[in-house]
Design a protein around this motif. Sequence first.
Motif, mmCIF file in Angstrom:
data_model
loop_
_atom_site.group_PDB
_atom_site.id
_atom_site.type_symbol
_atom_site.label_atom_id
_atom_site.label_comp_id
_atom_site.label_asym_id
_atom_site.label_seq_id
_atom_site.Cartn_x
_atom_site.Cartn_y
_atom_site.Cartn_z
ATOM 1 N N SER A 140 0.281 -0.532 12.125
ATOM 2 C CA SER A 140 1.629 -1.048 11.873
ATOM 3 C C SER A 140 1.999 -0.864 10.411
ATOM 4 O O SER A 140 1.132 -0.656 9.569
ATOM 5 C CB SER A 140 1.703 -2.541 12.218
ATOM 6 N N VAL A 141 3.292 -0.958 10.123
ATOM 7 C CA VAL A 141 3.772 -0.904 8.743
ATOM 8 C C VAL A 141 4.470 -2.229 8.447
ATOM 9 O O VAL A 141 5.401 -2.624 9.150
ATOM 10 C CB VAL A 141 4.742 0.273 8.516
ATOM 11 N N VAL A 142 3.973 -2.931 7.415
ATOM 12 C CA VAL A 142 4.495 -4.248 7.068
ATOM 13 C C VAL A 142 5.116 -4.197 5.685
ATOM 14 O O VAL A 142 4.541 -3.632 4.754
ATOM 15 C CB VAL A 142 3.365 -5.304 7.088
ATOM 16 N N GLY A 143 6.301 -4.787 5.533
ATOM 17 C CA GLY A 143 6.926 -4.942 4.219
ATOM 18 C C GLY A 143 6.514 -6.291 3.667
ATOM 19 O O GLY A 143 7.028 -7.310 4.111
ATOM 20 N N VAL A 144 5.560 -6.316 2.739
ATOM 21 C CA VAL A 144 5.029 -7.570 2.209
ATOM 22 C C VAL A 144 5.786 -7.944 0.939
ATOM 23 O O VAL A 144 5.860 -7.150 0.001
ATOM 24 C CB VAL A 144 3.514 -7.456 1.900
ATOM 25 N N TYR A 145 6.329 -9.150 0.902
ATOM 26 C CA TYR A 145 7.121 -9.613 -0.240
ATOM 27 C C TYR A 145 6.209 -9.999 -1.385
ATOM 28 O O TYR A 145 5.188 -10.658 -1.180
ATOM 29 C CB TYR A 145 7.964 -10.814 0.180
ATOM 30 N N ASN A 146 6.559 -9.545 -2.613
ATOM 31 C CA ASN A 146 5.701 -9.876 -3.757
ATOM 32 C C ASN A 146 6.408 -10.808 -4.741
ATOM 33 O O ASN A 146 5.990 -10.966 -5.865
ATOM 34 C CB ASN A 146 5.227 -8.600 -4.467
ATOM 35 N N GLY A 147 7.519 -11.412 -4.298
ATOM 36 C CA GLY A 147 8.273 -12.301 -5.161
ATOM 37 C C GLY A 147 9.512 -11.632 -5.705
ATOM 38 O O GLY A 147 10.405 -12.272 -6.242
ATOM 39 N N LYS A 148 9.583 -10.314 -5.569
ATOM 40 C CA LYS A 148 10.725 -9.554 -6.077
ATOM 41 C C LYS A 148 11.259 -8.592 -5.014
ATOM 42 O O LYS A 148 12.453 -8.533 -4.775
ATOM 43 C CB LYS A 148 10.309 -8.791 -7.339
ATOM 44 N N GLN A 149 10.345 -7.818 -4.413
ATOM 45 C CA GLN A 149 10.767 -6.869 -3.381
ATOM 46 C C GLN A 149 9.715 -6.790 -2.285
ATOM 47 O O GLN A 149 8.637 -7.347 -2.411
ATOM 48 C CB GLN A 149 11.001 -5.484 -3.985
ATOM 49 N N PHE A 150 10.053 -6.066 -1.219
ATOM 50 C CA PHE A 150 9.122 -5.876 -0.111
ATOM 51 C C PHE A 150 8.395 -4.551 -0.314
ATOM 52 O O PHE A 150 9.017 -3.507 -0.372
ATOM 53 C CB PHE A 150 9.877 -5.856 1.219
ATOM 54 N N ASN A 151 7.075 -4.601 -0.431
ATOM 55 C CA ASN A 151 6.274 -3.379 -0.576
ATOM 56 C C ASN A 151 5.769 -2.967 0.800
ATOM 57 O O ASN A 151 5.130 -3.755 1.488
ATOM 58 C CB ASN A 151 5.080 -3.610 -1.503
ATOM 59 N N SER A 152 6.048 -1.711 1.188
ATOM 60 C CA SER A 152 5.584 -1.227 2.489
ATOM 61 C C SER A 152 4.083 -0.982 2.448
ATOM 62 O O SER A 152 3.589 -0.275 1.580
ATOM 63 C CB SER A 152 6.300 0.066 2.874
ATOM 64 N N VAL A 153 3.386 -1.583 3.397
ATOM 65 C CA VAL A 153 1.937 -1.437 3.489
ATOM 66 C C VAL A 153 1.613 -0.947 4.890
ATOM 67 O O VAL A 153 1.973 -1.595 5.879
ATOM 68 C CB VAL A 153 1.217 -2.792 3.241
ATOM 69 N N GLU A 154 0.952 0.218 4.980
ATOM 70 C CA GLU A 154 0.518 0.711 6.284
ATOM 71 C C GLU A 154 -0.872 0.149 6.531
ATOM 72 O O GLU A 154 -1.794 0.396 5.753
ATOM 73 C CB GLU A 154 0.481 2.244 6.296
#
Length: 153
Positions: free
Chosen positions: A100-114
């Motif tokens: 799956s591909v998850v957009g993980v929030y880092n406090g500023k933006q969502f980083n796409s993580v495969e």
Amino acid sequence: EMAANIDKDRYEQLKKERTFHKSTYRGLEVEPLQALSEEEFKKMLHARARRSVNRHVDRKPPVLLKRLREAKKHVKVGEKPAVVKTHLRDVVITPEMVGSVVGVYNGKQFNSVELKGEMIGHYIGEFSMTYKPVRHGRPGIGATHSSRFIPLK
């Protein structure tokens, strides 16, 4: 024309010969892990992750899992599923989530993580940095006396 065909055949042959690194978690590859029940997988986790999983059974992660399943369902062969955005950084990666591909929030933006096989047992927050690493030895604004005389536009 013929050279292109030979190259293509050779490429296919090389592709077959290449052995990919099989990622394992506690001695099991991804497929056998996916065959395990949730309880069996929980027993394999280390204590901290197991405690986290047990405490979050009835809360948010099932919703994230449901959305990941939904995204995987509507995907064409050979393509990556749609990004599922989340603020949940404390979810333990399970074998079911791999691919799956998850957009993980880092406090500023969502980083796409495969999510890959090697990530099983880690938290998704580990793959989305919350800070920008310090770059030492680079002068900033006002670091030197000469920078005072540079007009600010």
